[in-house]
Design a protein around this motif. Structure first.
Motif, mmCIF file in Angstrom:
data_model
loop_
_atom_site.group_PDB
_atom_site.id
_atom_site.type_symbol
_atom_site.label_atom_id
_atom_site.label_comp_id
_atom_site.label_asym_id
_atom_site.label_seq_id
_atom_site.Cartn_x
_atom_site.Cartn_y
_atom_site.Cartn_z
ATOM 1 N N VAL A 115 0.986 -1.176 -0.001
ATOM 2 C CA VAL A 115 0.004 0.095 0.026
ATOM 3 C C VAL A 115 0.755 1.391 -0.089
ATOM 4 O O VAL A 115 0.507 2.186 -0.586
ATOM 5 C CB VAL A 115 -0.891 -0.007 1.025
ATOM 6 C CG1 VAL A 115 -1.640 1.297 1.361
ATOM 7 C CG2 VAL A 115 -2.024 -1.045 1.103
ATOM 8 N N SER A 116 2.014 1.400 0.896
ATOM 9 C CA SER A 116 2.777 2.413 0.906
ATOM 10 C C SER A 116 3.481 2.566 -0.718
ATOM 11 O O SER A 116 3.622 3.895 -0.876
ATOM 12 C CB SER A 116 4.078 2.197 1.760
ATOM 13 O OG SER A 116 3.413 2.076 3.130
ATOM 14 N N PHE A 117 3.818 1.706 -1.166
ATOM 15 C CA PHE A 117 4.383 1.822 -2.461
ATOM 16 C C PHE A 117 3.517 2.382 -3.525
ATOM 17 O O PHE A 117 4.039 3.299 -4.269
ATOM 18 C CB PHE A 117 4.800 0.307 -3.055
ATOM 19 C CG PHE A 117 5.169 0.616 -4.561
ATOM 20 C CD1 PHE A 117 6.433 0.892 -4.962
ATOM 21 C CD2 PHE A 117 4.257 0.083 -5.530
ATOM 22 C CE1 PHE A 117 6.822 0.806 -6.317
ATOM 23 C CE2 PHE A 117 4.743 -0.041 -7.017
ATOM 24 C CZ PHE A 117 5.994 0.571 -7.222
ATOM 25 N N TYR A 118 2.176 2.322 -3.476
ATOM 26 C CA TYR A 118 1.499 2.991 -4.238
ATOM 27 C C TYR A 118 1.251 4.428 -4.104
ATOM 28 O O TYR A 118 0.334 4.989 -4.868
ATOM 29 C CB TYR A 118 0.160 2.155 -4.417
ATOM 30 C CG TYR A 118 0.063 0.901 -5.448
ATOM 31 C CD1 TYR A 118 0.082 1.262 -6.581
ATOM 32 C CD2 TYR A 118 0.012 -0.305 -4.957
ATOM 33 C CE1 TYR A 118 0.159 0.169 -7.535
ATOM 34 C CE2 TYR A 118 0.057 -1.203 -5.835
ATOM 35 C CZ TYR A 118 0.027 -1.066 -7.334
ATOM 36 O OH TYR A 118 0.207 -1.991 -8.223
ATOM 37 N N THR A 125 -7.742 7.481 -14.537
ATOM 38 C CA THR A 125 -8.689 8.537 -14.736
ATOM 39 C C THR A 125 -8.895 9.567 -13.906
ATOM 40 O O THR A 125 -8.817 10.683 -14.087
ATOM 41 C CB THR A 125 -10.003 7.807 -15.226
ATOM 42 O OG1 THR A 125 -9.720 6.939 -16.368
ATOM 43 C CG2 THR A 125 -10.977 8.704 -15.890
ATOM 44 N N LEU A 126 -9.110 9.195 -12.444
ATOM 45 C CA LEU A 126 -9.354 10.098 -11.658
ATOM 46 C C LEU A 126 -8.390 10.901 -11.116
ATOM 47 O O LEU A 126 -8.311 11.615 -10.278
ATOM 48 C CB LEU A 126 -10.273 9.380 -10.530
ATOM 49 C CG LEU A 126 -11.771 8.839 -10.823
ATOM 50 C CD1 LEU A 126 -12.223 8.190 -9.755
ATOM 51 C CD2 LEU A 126 -12.501 9.870 -11.471
ATOM 52 N N ARG A 127 -7.131 10.140 -11.339
ATOM 53 C CA ARG A 127 -5.895 10.597 -10.640
ATOM 54 C C ARG A 127 -5.713 10.689 -9.175
ATOM 55 O O ARG A 127 -5.139 11.411 -8.680
ATOM 56 C CB ARG A 127 -5.398 11.988 -11.252
ATOM 57 C CG ARG A 127 -5.570 12.417 -12.727
ATOM 58 C CD ARG A 127 -4.823 11.393 -13.621
ATOM 59 N NE ARG A 127 -3.310 11.591 -13.256
ATOM 60 C CZ ARG A 127 -2.336 10.661 -13.365
ATOM 61 N NH1 ARG A 127 -2.508 9.542 -13.895
ATOM 62 N NH2 ARG A 127 -1.044 10.918 -13.075
ATOM 63 N N ILE A 128 -6.373 9.727 -8.643
ATOM 64 C CA ILE A 128 -6.429 9.311 -7.235
ATOM 65 C C ILE A 128 -5.229 8.373 -6.980
ATOM 66 O O ILE A 128 -4.907 7.516 -7.456
ATOM 67 C CB ILE A 128 -7.569 8.635 -6.667
ATOM 68 C CG1 ILE A 128 -8.833 9.442 -7.064
ATOM 69 C CG2 ILE A 128 -7.621 8.499 -4.944
ATOM 70 C CD1 ILE A 128 -10.254 8.589 -6.791
ATOM 71 N N ARG A 129 -4.245 9.035 -5.757
ATOM 72 C CA ARG A 129 -3.236 8.381 -5.415
ATOM 73 C C ARG A 129 -3.675 6.753 -5.132
ATOM 74 O O ARG A 129 -4.735 6.743 -4.229
ATOM 75 C CB ARG A 129 -2.352 8.843 -4.321
ATOM 76 C CG ARG A 129 -1.606 10.064 -4.720
ATOM 77 C CD ARG A 129 -0.993 10.606 -3.685
ATOM 78 N NE ARG A 129 -0.395 9.752 -2.396
ATOM 79 C CZ ARG A 129 0.019 10.432 -1.479
ATOM 80 N NH1 ARG A 129 0.163 11.779 -1.213
ATOM 81 N NH2 ARG A 129 0.284 9.642 -0.319
ATOM 82 N N LEU A 130 -3.007 5.824 -5.428
ATOM 83 C CA LEU A 130 -3.517 4.318 -5.233
ATOM 84 C C LEU A 130 -3.536 3.864 -3.799
ATOM 85 O O LEU A 130 -4.036 2.987 -3.395
ATOM 86 C CB LEU A 130 -2.838 3.467 -6.331
ATOM 87 C CG LEU A 130 -3.277 3.675 -7.816
ATOM 88 C CD1 LEU A 130 -2.436 2.580 -8.610
ATOM 89 C CD2 LEU A 130 -4.620 3.561 -7.843
#
Length: 171
Positions: A115-118, A125-130
């Motif tokens: 999770v931290s890597f993402y 499309t939405l440009r939300i941090r993964l």
């Protein structure tokens, strides 16, 4: 304490219902854009609806499993469990809960790393941090560790049967 549990239950149900409503509304927007508006010659690119629905679905499933569903609501394979003595049921319950706790605790460091890597990637499309998309899994795992840890304590104290299980056995 019972009032607090009632408020908590209502709150988590409202959050889950809100996510489900958002999925449904987004789905309707997608259908309207694809079939209704194109009928009139308008072409809208709504790729964000698919991404939003996928993200909301992930959050809805994990949030609901962690906070809304009760122990008795989870799917169980109890073919053997339902036909053994109460003492053996306690052993099965401790083994099952311990397995879940051990597996989730063992996976937690790698899950945290994943999770931290993402945080360096964004959704297309939405440009939300993964990491914001996948952080719900960390919450889910932590809540399940606590729930099944508490289940072990309950079983070892002899309070392992839920009210519903006791009512069924009394019938």
């Amino acid at each position: 304490m019972e009032r607090l549990a009632h408020i908590y239950g209502r709150g988590v149900n409202v959050v889950a219902a809100g996510m489900l409503a958002a999925i449904f509304i987004t789905f309707l927007i997608q259908i309207a854009a694809r079939y209704v508006l194109t009928h009139f010659g308008w072409k809208l690119e709504l790729g964000w609806t698919i991404e939003l629905n996928l993200t909301l679905w992930l959050w809805l499933v994990l949030f609901t499993c962690a906070f809304v569903l009760r122990e008795r609501d989870h799917v169980k394979f109890d073919l053997i469990y339902s036909h053994v003595s109460p003492a053996k049921k306690r052993v099965f319950a401790v083994l099952a809960a311990s397995s879940i706790v051990v597996a989730l605790v063992a996976a937690m460091p790698d899950t945290w790393d994943y999770v931290s890597f993402y945080k360096i990637k964004k959704s297309p499309t939405l440009r939300i941090r993964l990491n914001y998309v996948f952080v719900i899994y960390l919450v889910f795992a932590a809540v399940l560790i606590l729930r099944y840890g508490w289940r072990i304590v309950d079983v070892l104290r002899g309070r392992d049967l839920s009210r519903d299980e006791r009512d069924i056995l009394a019938d």
